[in-house]
Design an enzyme around this catalytic site. Structure first.
Site: not given
Length: 327
Positions: A23, A59
């Site tokens: 992420w 992300y």
């Protein structure tokens, strides 16, 4: 390093029980990214036996997947790629969308960004209650029949939602938030996974860095870093969690000669059919990863950990702030 592995149904390669979470590599909500450092991090993880790389289109709005694809160029066969589907973004923010049309668009986008012709584990990122679960599951089953994905998972689903989903296709894994401080799944998702033979990919295993042992009361976060919106990182809660980390660090050091980071990962691994996702965006953030392997926490350890958490964290809060909206 003696890497611990597990099996995920449908994936022929043994999967490392510590996976790399990417992420932060996407930059969005983590104060930006350094792509060269990110590529080096992914390759360092592979060098240390971490073959599971977990990413998602949202992300960095595709950026994390692009960086993963760049890092794995020429070495795709050494990695198990887990990515996700069914979030869309635009001017109104991030929303859930698990319609078959959205899935069909996203799989092609993800394959292109990841520079691959298949994804090992394809996970529905959040449940979309506006679309029948069987419609979403049926589209994923088509993708598996076409060879574009090997295994199907869900993330942030309840047991009832997983039951509805798995009536149409076989689930192999579930990805919920899970760490020493965020344990809601022990009431439902974790026992369900044990009973149904699902592998649990625990995201946030270090609770957004809280359990790394590298934070103190003066730690601050830049720009759009999501920890600026996380109630755990606001006083007076932040002080409670830091005190708990200090106590955990003392227990880890005195009983096992380990870091609090190794203890936090070991704790997740000892809870059952689990994989701990370790978020990192610089190679140095992987330091000490091998210390989590090759030992176990005793029943006394687990009992004492629960007691010290109850003593220090008097106003606990979960990860609910991260949930995206419905359309």
């Amino acid at each position: 390093m003696n890497v611990e592995t597990t099996r995920i149904d449908g994936i022929p390669t043994p999967v490392s029980r510590i996976g790399l979470g990417t992420w932060a590599i996407g930059g969005w909500m983590w104060g930006g990214a350094d792509d060269n450092a990110s590529v080096a991090t992914i390759r360092s993880a592979l060098d240390q036996g971490i073959n599971l790389i977990d990413t998602a289109p949202v992300y960095g709005f595709g950026h994390s997947e692009e960086v993963v694809g760049k890092a794995l160029a020429g070495m795709r066969q050494h990695a198990v790629i887990a990515t996700k589907v069914a979030l869309e973004w635009g001017d109104g923010g991030v929303r859930r969308n698990s319609t078959p049309a959205r899935i069909r668009q996203e799989i092609e986008d993800s394959l292109r960004r990841l520079r691959t012709d298949y994804i090992d584990l394809y996970q529905v990122h959040w449940p979309d209650t506006l679309v029948p679960f069987e419609d979403t599951a049926a589209e994923l089953e088509k993708l598996r029949a076409e060879g574009k994905i090997l295994a199907i998972g869900v993330s942030n689903y309840s047991p009832a939602q997983m039951d509805a989903f798995s009536a149409t296709t076989m689930l192999a894994a579930v990805q919920p938030p899970y760490n020493l401080f965020e344990r809601a799944i022990e009431a439902d998702v974790l026992p369900y996974a044990r009973d149904e033979g699902l592998v649990v990919l625990a995201y946030g295993a270090l609770c957004r860095g809280l359990l790394s042992g590298r934070m103190n009361a003066s730690t601050t976060f830049d720009g759009d870093d999501l920890r600026n919106a996380d109630p755990k990182f606001r006083q007076p809660r932040f002080a409670q969690y830091l005190a708990a980390v200090d106590a955990l660090a003392e227990l880890a050091r005195e009983r096992h000669g380990k870091s609090v980071l190794a203890l936090a990962i070991r704790w997740v691994l000892d809870q059952g059919p689990t994989i701990a996702l370790w978020g990192a965006r610089r190679p140095d953030q992987l330091r000490g990863i091998g210390d989590a392997y090759g030992w176990r926490l005793s029943a006394q350890d687990l009992s004492d950990i629960d007691a010290l958490l109850a003593r220090h964290v008097t106003d606990p809060v979960g990860p609910e702030f991260m949930a995206p909206s419905l359309r």
